[in-house]
Design a protein around this motif. Structure first.
Motif, PDB file in Angstrom:
ATOM      1  N   GLN A  59       0.328  -1.079   0.257  1.00  0.00           N
ATOM      2  CA  GLN A  59      -0.105  -0.406   0.455  1.00  0.00           C
ATOM      3  C   GLN A  59       1.062   1.044  -0.380  1.00  0.00           C
ATOM      4  O   GLN A  59       0.695   2.600  -0.376  1.00  0.00           O
ATOM      5  CB  GLN A  59      -0.733   0.111   1.264  1.00  0.00           C
ATOM      6  N   ALA A  60       2.486   1.253   0.747  1.00  0.00           N
ATOM      7  CA  ALA A  60       2.705   2.396   0.809  1.00  0.00           C
ATOM      8  C   ALA A  60       3.645   2.244  -0.539  1.00  0.00           C
ATOM      9  O   ALA A  60       3.405   4.314  -1.361  1.00  0.00           O
ATOM     10  CB  ALA A  60       3.509   2.186   1.744  1.00  0.00           C
ATOM     11  N   ALA A 109      -8.030 -10.638   3.294  1.00  0.00           N
ATOM     12  CA  ALA A 109      -8.044 -10.261   4.418  1.00  0.00           C
ATOM     13  C   ALA A 109      -9.235 -10.426   4.277  1.00  0.00           C
ATOM     14  O   ALA A 109      -9.795  -9.984   5.858  1.00  0.00           O
ATOM     15  CB  ALA A 109      -7.496  -8.494   4.175  1.00  0.00           C
ATOM     16  N   ILE A 110     -10.394 -10.043   3.688  1.00  0.00           N
ATOM     17  CA  ILE A 110     -11.442  -9.710   4.201  1.00  0.00           C
ATOM     18  C   ILE A 110     -11.868 -11.416   4.316  1.00  0.00           C
ATOM     19  O   ILE A 110     -13.267 -11.176   5.116  1.00  0.00           O
ATOM     20  CB  ILE A 110     -12.236  -8.909   2.588  1.00  0.00           C
ATOM     21  N   PHE A 119      -5.730  -3.356   9.357  1.00  0.00           N
ATOM     22  CA  PHE A 119      -5.399  -3.107   7.853  1.00  0.00           C
ATOM     23  C   PHE A 119      -6.572  -2.684   6.740  1.00  0.00           C
ATOM     24  O   PHE A 119      -6.205  -1.218   6.764  1.00  0.00           O
ATOM     25  CB  PHE A 119      -4.130  -4.660   7.795  1.00  0.00           C
ATOM     26  N   LEU A 120      -7.716  -3.492   6.767  1.00  0.00           N
ATOM     27  CA  LEU A 120      -8.019  -3.390   6.094  1.00  0.00           C
ATOM     28  C   LEU A 120      -8.772  -1.385   6.281  1.00  0.00           C
ATOM     29  O   LEU A 120      -9.319  -0.670   5.662  1.00  0.00           O
ATOM     30  CB  LEU A 120      -9.881  -4.055   6.019  1.00  0.00           C
ATOM     31  N   ALA A 124      -8.571   1.548   4.114  1.00  0.00           N
ATOM     32  CA  ALA A 124      -9.765   2.558   3.670  1.00  0.00           C
ATOM     33  C   ALA A 124      -9.494   4.042   4.244  1.00  0.00           C
ATOM     34  O   ALA A 124      -9.152   5.071   3.348  1.00  0.00           O
ATOM     35  CB  ALA A 124     -11.534   1.877   3.851  1.00  0.00           C
ATOM     36  N   ALA A 125      -9.104   4.066   5.321  1.00  0.00           N
ATOM     37  CA  ALA A 125      -8.855   5.657   5.764  1.00  0.00           C
ATOM     38  C   ALA A 125      -7.314   5.877   5.200  1.00  0.00           C
ATOM     39  O   ALA A 125      -8.051   6.865   4.226  1.00  0.00           O
ATOM     40  CB  ALA A 125      -8.388   5.517   6.721  1.00  0.00           C
ATOM     41  N   LYS A 126      -6.356   5.452   4.544  1.00  0.00           N
ATOM     42  CA  LYS A 126      -5.273   6.316   4.002  1.00  0.00           C
ATOM     43  C   LYS A 126      -5.994   5.896   2.236  1.00  0.00           C
ATOM     44  O   LYS A 126      -5.598   7.216   1.619  1.00  0.00           O
ATOM     45  CB  LYS A 126      -4.480   5.154   3.934  1.00  0.00           C
TER      46      LYS A 126
END
Length: 198
Positions: A59-60, A109-110, A119-120, A124-126
């Protein structure tokens, strides 16, 4: 300076990009990166902990690449064009495997929210924060940012499934046309257009 764990994380990403997530387990992972299952457990705690950290690193990587991409474009602040530019970047041969692996990890992950829920939530926030920071007024709103993310996610998952670049890209272009033609209304504009009560 990169630590041994940082190096391992990058090696694990490279391994997963090549081999995917089918039947992933610690021993093949360890052998694939020239390590041992014991050392992976030492650094990550478990397979789930390892995959969660790989998710964060992936993600990063995507967010940094997206930010750099947008900083280089002259259309910064034009939200629909930025979305199209990111789509082009995401489906390019050099970048598609990274996005594909990130979505595969998110699906995993879901399926196991008890392990991956933190993490999820961070993801979502990022994603929402990054999208909002790149949107221009009057389009900048949490609802519009959420819609853009949902459209991108849906089309990318469709592309992963079908491999149909032409159709999914045409759909992205259609969404951008709709977004540009009908900017979201604000409470103020809704109030102005409200019909008087009889």
């Amino acid at each position: 300076m990169a630590t041994r764990k940082d190096e391992l994380t990058q090696a694990l990403i490279a391994y997963l990009l090549e081999h995917g997530l089918a039947d992933v387990s610690l021993r093949p992972l360890a052998a694939g990166v020239g390590s041992s299952a014991r050392l992976l457990v030492y650094h990550y705690g478990s397979k789930e902990g390892l995959l969660a950290e790989v998710l964060d690193a992936m993600q990063a990587h995507v967010h940094q690449a997206a930010t750099k991409l947008f900083e280089q474009t002259s259309s910064k602040g034009d939200s629909p064009k930025l979305l199209r530019r990111f789509w082009d970047w995401a489906i390019a041969d050099a970048n598609f495997p990274y996005l594909k692996l990130l979505y595969e990890l998110q699906i995993l992950a879901i399926q196991d929210p008890d392990t991956y829920a933190p993490f999820l939530q961070r993801d979502a926030a990022k994603s929402l924060s990054l999208t909002l920071s790149l949107m221009s007024s009057p389009m900048r709103s949490a609802s519009m940012a959420t819609l853009c993310i949902a459209v991108f996610d849906g089309l990318f998952l469709d592309l992963m499934t079908t491999g149909d670049h032409a159709r999914t890209t045409a759909a992205m272009d259609q969404f951008i046309k709709l977004a540009m033609a009908s900017p979201p209304s604000t409470p103020a504009t809704r109030k102005k257009t409200r019909k008087p009560k009889p």
